[in-house]
Write a protein that holds these residues in place. Structure first.
Motif, short mmCIF file in Angstrom:
data_model
loop_
_atom_site.label_atom_id
_atom_site.label_comp_id
_atom_site.label_asym_id
_atom_site.label_seq_id
_atom_site.Cartn_x
_atom_site.Cartn_y
_atom_site.Cartn_z
N THR A 157 0.84 -1.19 0.00
CA THR A 157 0.00 0.00 0.00
C THR A 157 0.88 1.24 0.00
O THR A 157 1.96 1.26 0.61
N LYS A 158 0.43 2.25 -0.72
CA LYS A 158 1.05 3.57 -0.68
C LYS A 158 0.17 4.43 0.21
O LYS A 158 -1.00 4.63 -0.09
N ASP A 159 0.72 4.91 1.32
CA ASP A 159 -0.08 5.65 2.29
C ASP A 159 0.28 7.14 2.26
O ASP A 159 1.38 7.53 2.63
N ALA A 160 -0.68 7.95 1.80
CA ALA A 160 -0.49 9.40 1.78
C ALA A 160 -1.48 10.06 2.74
O ALA A 160 -1.94 11.17 2.50
N SER A 161 -1.79 9.35 3.84
CA SER A 161 -2.73 9.89 4.84
C SER A 161 -2.05 10.95 5.71
O SER A 161 -2.72 11.79 6.31
N GLY A 162 -0.72 10.87 5.81
CA GLY A 162 0.02 11.76 6.70
C GLY A 162 -0.09 11.35 8.16
O GLY A 162 0.41 12.05 9.04
N ASP A 163 -0.72 10.21 8.42
CA ASP A 163 -0.99 9.75 9.79
C ASP A 163 -0.02 8.63 10.16
O ASP A 163 -0.22 7.48 9.79
N ILE A 164 1.01 8.98 10.91
CA ILE A 164 2.06 8.01 11.23
C ILE A 164 1.53 6.91 12.15
O ILE A 164 1.99 5.76 12.09
N ASP A 165 0.52 7.22 12.99
CA ASP A 165 -0.08 6.20 13.87
C ASP A 165 -0.80 5.15 13.02
O ASP A 165 -0.70 3.94 13.29
N MET A 166 -1.52 5.62 12.01
CA MET A 166 -2.24 4.72 11.12
C MET A 166 -1.26 3.81 10.36
O MET A 166 -1.46 2.60 10.26
N MET A 167 -0.18 4.41 9.87
CA MET A 167 0.83 3.62 9.16
C MET A 167 1.44 2.56 10.07
O MET A 167 1.62 1.41 9.67
N SER A 168 1.73 2.96 11.31
CA SER A 168 2.31 2.03 12.29
C SER A 168 1.40 0.84 12.50
O SER A 168 1.86 -0.31 12.55
#
Length: 288
Positions: free
Chosen positions: A161-172
């Protein structure tokens, strides 16, 4: 599948009449391969996908695949907010020789989580190619949940997935809850280093068009345990990263490439080129 660490979301070169320019495209591909790009993503936001026809996209996918000739992975941006149309384009893209497909979250029609799951699952079932999801709430007005991403990661050929949410908690949380074979790439250049610290695999980048080697050096320094060096590189290239987004993308990065002698032409309406003041500001940052 490992697509590499620094993937470039490639701009689409146009001629003076705004048409797809394959000669410029070949020169750009060679420039990117020589300057730090581990892989290329075609026909995405940076490639001006909203104003490319399907015929142009397929022509671009086929041509770039031939130029690259398996030296690095090539991913085709085939996603849209029309599931059937995306399935059709994905099937056609599969015949062009690309190594994977990138699928953006459906924009404008605002599906719920069940709709998002069925959309991506349906497309995945219609291709053998590995798929990278692309969550970009700032553009699609849909922020796909961690739960949906985790469920989709269980579909055999949805591998990334490419994550451009800007949400580091979500990515973690996505990284923590998905299998090690599933990779997360950050979609915001300036979050490359912070995302690596929580376990991302790499970045799908815009500014790597002009600072690809520096980004590669930063990523490799971090991987090698040289966190202070990586942080220093991050701080030094941050102004250039931000400059690539000083106006609607990809106008600034196209201007930067043209300034560096890599001719990629202009942008298509409704995007416009940088003003003279904007270009002078960009030039000042690039010259530092």
């Amino acid at each position: 599948m490992d697509f590499g660490k620094v993937l470039t979301a490639m701009v689409t070169p146009f001629d003076s009449e705004g048409k797809l320019d394959l000669n410029k495209t070949e020169m750009l591909v060679e420039h990117l391969i020589a300057n730090g790009s581990d892989g290329l993503v075609l026909g995405g936001t940076t490639g001006e996908s909203p104003t490319l026809s399907d015929d142009e996209k397929l022509k671009l996918f086929k041509f770039v695949s031939e130029v690259v000739n398996d030296r690095i992975p090539v991913l085709a941006g085939a996603g849209s907010n029309n599931t059937e149309a995306t399935i059709q384009l994905t099937k056609e893209a599969e015949l062009t020789g690309v190594n994977g497909i990138m699928l953006v979250t459906p924009y404008y029609n605002k599906p719920n989580e069940a709709g998002l799951y069925q959309h991506f699952k349906s497309i995945a079932e219609n291709t053998k190619l590995p798929i990278m999801l692309y969550n970009v709430p700032g553009r699609s007005v849909v922020n796909m949940s961690v739960d949906t991403t985790v469920e989709l990661s269980k579909v055999p050929n949805i591998v990334s997935t490419k994550d451009a949410s800007g949400d580091i908690d979500m990515m973690s949380e996505i990284i923590e809850r998905t299998d090690e074979s599933f990779s997360l790439y950050v979609g915001d250049d300036s979050m490359t280093l912070p995302s690596l610290a929580v376990g991302s695999h790499g970045v799908v980048s815009v500014s790597s068009h002009v600072i690809g080697n520096e980004m590669q050096d930063m990523v490799q320094s971090f991987i090698n345990g040289e966190s202070k060096k990586a942080a220093k590189i991050h701080r030094s290239i941050l102004p250039k990263m931000k400059a690539c987004f000083m106006a609607p993308s990809p106008a600034p990065v196209k201007a930067a490439l043209n300034y560096y002698g890599v001719d990629v032409g202009s942008v298509r309406l409704p995007l416009v080129d940088l003003t003279l003041d904007e270009f002078n500001t960009l030039k000042g940052i690039l010259d530092q």
